[in-house]
Design an enzyme around this catalytic site. Structure first.
Site, PDB file in Angstrom:
ATOM      1  N   VAL A 173     -22.314 -38.186   0.187  1.00 55.11           N
ATOM      2  CA  VAL A 173     -23.131 -38.864   1.188  1.00 55.11           C
ATOM      3  C   VAL A 173     -22.307 -39.985   1.822  1.00 55.11           C
ATOM      4  O   VAL A 173     -21.198 -40.292   1.387  1.00 55.11           O
ATOM      5  CB  VAL A 173     -24.451 -39.391   0.607  1.00 55.11           C
ATOM      6  CG1 VAL A 173     -25.360 -38.235   0.226  1.00 55.11           C
ATOM      7  CG2 VAL A 173     -24.210 -40.312  -0.587  1.00 55.11           C
ATOM      8  N   THR A 174     -22.870 -40.624   2.816  1.00 58.96           N
ATOM      9  CA  THR A 174     -22.096 -41.422   3.758  1.00 58.96           C
ATOM     10  C   THR A 174     -21.501 -42.700   3.185  1.00 58.96           C
ATOM     11  O   THR A 174     -20.298 -42.924   3.241  1.00 58.96           O
ATOM     12  CB  THR A 174     -22.972 -41.743   4.983  1.00 58.96           C
ATOM     13  OG1 THR A 174     -23.292 -40.515   5.625  1.00 58.96           O
ATOM     14  CG2 THR A 174     -22.249 -42.651   5.960  1.00 58.96           C
TER      15      THR A 174
END
Length: 437
Positions: free
Chosen positions: A94-95
């Site tokens: 994820v980011t």
């Protein structure tokens, strides 16, 4: 990463040690033509004796195979005349965890940003979100711009998760958020999704117009639209392909602007993760797996993290740790070693991971939807991330085998002439044969 305008407030060199040999950039000379067009003919960059700037570009959610869609003449030209690879993100894919890995060289379990949403036992009742810029959450690992600033290398960040944080500092009590003893990039921008790609690129080019004493030698640049389109429409959708084409045009704008200024540059273009197709027919309802009275859910989606309710750990384990279709759950201490995840106190006691394309939801939604998500096994093909490097220090026309994104910080250290670091989770080994010495 899904972004909400203004809510993403957490985003906001000395001369290169390697010799300069022009031409400095690929044959891309101006913004990309429309998606149906082709790359322009080669045109060498004017020769200059200036030291190259290092520009780290993130295109959030850009899968390497997006280069195969015929809409990326600029990126494809940079890849063809430079270095390219399918890069492995860290888990969770994820980011925020991966952007922090890219600039620190440590996996999320070690740098402390273990999710887009997390808690810490040292701060009961607080929750980290993508709007959190208290240095407390970020201070466990030093980002490359802080390393560079300490070495006297001027830096500037046109958005990057954590780049607006007063790193190493602490909030002054009763000061309305003032930070003491902090280090930031010399120039940085607070993230605002309304700032267009062209405006972001133009800000970087404006920095390059400064007198040498004020000109940054390390710059970051961040684009979010490919990720947003992938979430909303799915990775195969025409809207996602159009977002890819639009960002490619901005890469062309960047290269043209550098050429116009006769500014050589080493470009390192990355993504934080890929994207997998999802739909309403592939969901796992946690409330049908375990009694909601037995747990508190922190994160959900491609993976889920849970806390047991008081006195209910045994009941929760009995429900979670048995086999499930399309999902595997572990105690945090038993997460497979290859994920390098499970020792940080910020990781909840239980972690569940869905098969790629499946989603773990709090309850059954019943909605029909088609979209995209990331956060799956970091070795899943759909989670692979873009890597393209091009510039005077790179041997051209090279394709590397896959490598972990913990190697990016060591690569940037090489480009900036900074010493190698100890205690990182990666090194520059993937690049030793493609750097001119």
């Amino acid at each position: 990463m899904r972004l909400i305008p203004l809510a993403f407030s957490a985003l906001s060199l000395a001369a290169c040690a390697l010799p300069y040999t022009p031409p400095a950039l690929s044959p891309v000379t101006q913004p990309a033509p429309p998606a149906s067009g082709a790359a322009l003919p080669p045109a060498p960059m004017p020769r200059t004796t200036g030291a190259p700037v290092t520009i780290l570009v993130s295109i959030d959610g850009f899968r390497p195979d997006y280069l195969d869609r015929g809409v990326t003449p600029n990126l494809s030209a940079l890849a063809a005349s430079g270095v390219t690879a399918a890069m492995r993100p860290s888990f969770p894919s994820v980011t925020f965890p991966n952007h922090w890995t890219l600039v620190t060289g440590k996996v999320p379990d070690h740098h402390g940003i273990v999710g887009n949403r997390m808690e810490d036992p040292a701060r009961p009742g607080e929750v980290f979100t993508m709007a959190s810029d208290d240095p407390f959450w970020w201070n466990a690992a030093e980002p490359i711009w802080v390393t560079a600033e300490k070495a006297g290398v001027r830096t500037a960040t046109m958005f990057w998760p954590g780049a607006n944080v007063g790193w190493g500092g602490t909030i002054i009590p009763d000061s309305h958020g003032a930070i003491a003893n902090a280090t930031r990039p010399e120039d940085w921008q607070q993230f605002n999704q309304a700032v267009t790609g062209a405006q972001r690129v133009d800000a970087v080019i404006d920095w390059m117009r400064r007198p040498a004493a004020m000109r940054p030698r390390f710059v970051t640049l961040y684009f979010d639209t490919v990720d947003s389109a992938g979430h909303a429409n799915g990775p195969q959708a025409p809207a996602t392909t159009q977002a890819v084409a639009d960002v490619d045009a901005q890469i062309g704008r960047l290269v043209q602007g550098l050429r116009d200024l006769r500014q050589p540059a080493n470009l390192v273009i990355v993504a934080d993760h890929g994207m997998a197709a999802t739909d309403g027919a592939r969901t796992i309802s946690l409330d049908r797996v375990a009694d909601p009275a037995d747990y508190r859910l922190l994160e959900s989606g491609p993976y889920a993290t849970l806390f047991p309710a008081a006195g209910r750990a045994a009941a929760l384990e009995a429900a979670l740790l048995k086999p499930h279709a399309h999902m595997t759950c572990w105690r945090k201490s038993a997460v497979p070693a290859r994920f390098r995840y499970g020792t940080s106190p910020r990781i909840p006691p239980y972690v569940c991971l869905a098969e790629p394309g499946w989603l773990i939801l709090k309850t059954a939604s019943g909605d029909a939807f088609h979209g995209g998500a990331h956060g799956y096994d970091n070795r899943a093909p759909d989670m692979a991330a873009l890597f393209v490097a091009n510039g005077p220090v790179f041997v051209g026309g090279k394709r590397l085998s896959g490598f972990d994104n913990t190697a990016i910080n060591p690569l940037l250290r090489d480009l900036l002439g900074l010493p190698a670091a100890t205690g990182l989770d990666g090194d520059d080994a993937p690049f030793r044969q493609v750097l001119k010495r």
